[in-house]
Each structure stands twice: as structure tokens, then as C-alpha cells.
Write an enzyme that holds these catalytic residues in place. Sequence first.
Site, PDB file in Angstrom:
ATOM      1  N   LYS A  37      -0.208  -0.411  -1.005  1.00 44.43           N
ATOM      2  CA  LYS A  37       0.251   0.406   0.118  1.00 44.43           C
ATOM      3  C   LYS A  37       0.745  -0.470   1.260  1.00 44.43           C
ATOM      4  O   LYS A  37       1.768  -0.176   1.904  1.00 44.43           O
ATOM      5  CB  LYS A  37      -0.875   1.315   0.614  1.00 44.43           C
ATOM      6  CG  LYS A  37      -0.522   2.146   1.856  1.00 44.43           C
ATOM      7  CD  LYS A  37       0.705   3.020   1.608  1.00 44.43           C
ATOM      8  CE  LYS A  37       1.187   3.723   2.864  1.00 44.43           C
ATOM      9  NZ  LYS A  37       0.286   4.749   3.358  1.00 44.43           N
ATOM     10  N   CYS A  75       2.665   4.096   9.869  1.00 44.98           N
ATOM     11  CA  CYS A  75       2.585   3.194   8.708  1.00 44.98           C
ATOM     12  C   CYS A  75       3.329   1.884   8.932  1.00 44.98           C
ATOM     13  O   CYS A  75       2.713   0.826   9.030  1.00 44.98           O
ATOM     14  CB  CYS A  75       3.134   3.892   7.466  1.00 44.98           C
ATOM     15  SG  CYS A  75       2.047   5.170   6.807  1.00 44.98           S
TER      16      CYS A  75
END
Length: 443
Positions: free
Chosen positions: A212, A266
Site C-alpha cells: 500500500k 494517502c
Amino acid sequence: MAEVCVAGLGYIGLPTAAMLASQGHQVTGFDINAAAVASIKSGHPHFHEPDLQMLLSAALSTGRLKVQTDPVAADYFILAVPTPLVEGNKPDLSYVNAACDGIAPFLRVGSTVILESTSPVGTTERLCERIAAARPDLRVPRYMDVSGEFDIFVCHCPERILPGQMLRELVSNDRIIGGVTDACAQSGVALYETFVRSNLLVTDCRTAEFVKLIENASRDINIAFANELSMICDHLGIDVWDAINLANRHPRVKILQPGPGVGGHCIAVDPWFIVDSAPNLSRMIRVAREVNDRKPKSVVESVRALAKRFKRPIVSCYGLTYKADVDDLRESPALEIVHDLARTTNLNILVCEPHVRKLPPALESLSNVRLVGPDEARREADIVVFLVGHQQFRRLEANAFLNKVVVDTIGLLGGSHQRQRVIASNGLPVRTAADETEQRLSA
């Protein structure tokens, strides 16, 4: 069907909880934000996401979704809480730790704990240690220990959904399920396969955590290249949009489009987790973050330079959110730019943002900032700054800005055919400005 307890009812937790309920699971979502819980209970999400209110209302009406401020016992516990940065770009795991401590008393033999929050490598293992300390009566798995017998399962399944497309991507995107052991991963698979229609990719928890992070670091690096090109083009007097479009005609080149910076929960945050874990080995990742963090400051400097050419300049900024067509302000470079302009200058700032009803707290206390509609923003402005490419803005007529000085950070007004009225982001005209612009500057 399983009993599921979701910790955190924000941008990830609430859509996930509603989706699980829609598939027949008995879901309890909890959040420490009492106001958000109250809003959700009434059927109104506390943020905008297409079709989420309809899904939420259905889940609540069937009784399969309950929302409250405390956890309950369950088969599955999903932790979907923030992992922000603190001073020095260090990861803040306090929310994850608090959620872990909150659910620990409610774990039972056979429960599965799933961390969805994007986290530094090793976080899932540290959750195991935290649970073991809080619940000595439970046998907690250890990383890749295939010989032991354990009472609970723990895994990491990073979220991969995009604001504006959350519900579709919850179902259609591949998911990575990283277990502390393989048995932990398989327990996670058993839940996600009830609603994910794409691939479930099994690995260990360290790899899942790292994947991720590198997904977002890769995007950050590519954006940084485009943003650095834009600043170089400004310095050299070149139209960056034309340059990139021409370069992308090469069959093996695909340069992204520059912008005012990088925002969101993010890409603007996650690469720092890698840098923190391996500071001497992540030089490119660090530099990309620094380039993208520098871009909003460059835009502010450009506007300030232009403002000196006016007696009493009014600056209209189009967009506040971190990306187009959402209401999400997290880590928004547009918000940073507007705030810096308003706080450090005597400029009058008009803000046009169709996705918010009022100015965010960072701006509402500033007397020189007003939220207005697009027509007033255009009509009153001396300097126009395009910061976010909302669809509403893309429908604006470029000719309406002929007598304005425009700082176009997103290429909203197009390429070389707009050169005569577009000011490059360093404040210099790409080509000689139109006569009426010059007249206005000298007024």
C-alpha cells in the site's frame, strides 16, 4: 453471515460498514465522534459520496447496521481509523492503538482483527503484541508462526478506494489480504469474498503494509516529476502543458499533468512512512515528497508577485478540495494556498468551491476571505487562480477571463491556444498579454 464491528466511521469505515450490511452481515460501527454518529444514525453521512446515503439508509432500515460510540463483541473487527503525520513527518499511530485497546475487551475465541488503516510496516505485528498484553487469556498469533495454535486471527487489508467512486471500487478493486499467518489471511478472505467481486490476493502482513505504501509512493514520484517540470518550464518561459502533451506522443512516455501540489489522506502522507522506516535508503521518495510539498509555496509566491502590480488587488481562487469533484479537504494543497495567501498578505480573497457550504475553520475566521459563486468570483477578480479542476469549472468559458490575470495551476484553460491570456505559475506571461489585461494592470 458474520457479526462485524467497524472501528471508525469516516471515509473508509462508513462505506465498508454499509456495504457489509448490504450483504447480510450484522454490522456495528462505532466512532468517538458523537456528532458524526448522530448524523449517521439519522441516515445522513457526514461527508458526500455518490449513492452512499441510499446504501446507508437501506442498511439502517433493515437493522443490519447499527452505529454507536462504543464497540461490541463480534466475529470480525475492522480498524479503519486515521494514521496521520505528526511533527517531523513521523507516523501517528495513536488512533490505531486506541482502536485496538477499545476492541481488546470484546475479542473472543475465533475473532478476526483486520487493520485497514494505511500503516508503517510492522504495525499489524505490534497490534498482536498489544492485544496479547491486554488479553493474556487469548493465544495471539505471532508473525509467520505456523507451528503454534492461536485463539484469534489478525491481518492487514489496506483500503484501495477513491473518493467519488468508493462504493463501486469497494466491490470491483482487487484486495490484498496480508495475514500474520496464512490462517489469519484465510480468515480475512472469508469475509471479503462476501462482497468483493475481484481478486483477493493473499500475502503476509508486512508485504501487504508495504505494498500500500509503495503504491502511493509511486504515484507521488510521478506527480513530483510533472510538478518539477512545471516549475522548470516557468523558469524557461515554456508552456508546460504543450511540452508534456508533445512528450507524451512518444509511444513509451506517459508524463502526468502537474497541479498545485498533492493532497488527500494517502499520497501526501504514506510515502513518509517509508522514509521513516528506512531514512537512508529512501532518497528518491523523500525528494518527491519535498518537491510536491514545495509546489503550493511556489504558487503562493507567484500570486504575491502578481499582486504587487495592482493597487488593491482582489484574488479569486477556484477550488479548495484536494481533488476534483469531491468535498474532501484533507491535506488539500488548494486550501494551503488560500490560507497562506490570506494569512500573510493584505489581499482580499474570494473563494469559489461548489462542494462546501461554508468556509473551513482555517479560513472562516479570516476577515479577508469570502465564499462566493463562480460568477461573482470572476466578475470581482483582478487575479484568478485555478486550483481544482471541478467539472463546474471546466464548463467555464475561457473568453470570460480575457481581462483577468490568470494563474492556471491545473491546465484548465488549455494549451498554446490560450497562451495570450494565461500567466505562467511564476507570474510571467507565457506570451505577451492581451492589451486589455495590460490596461487593467496599470489602472
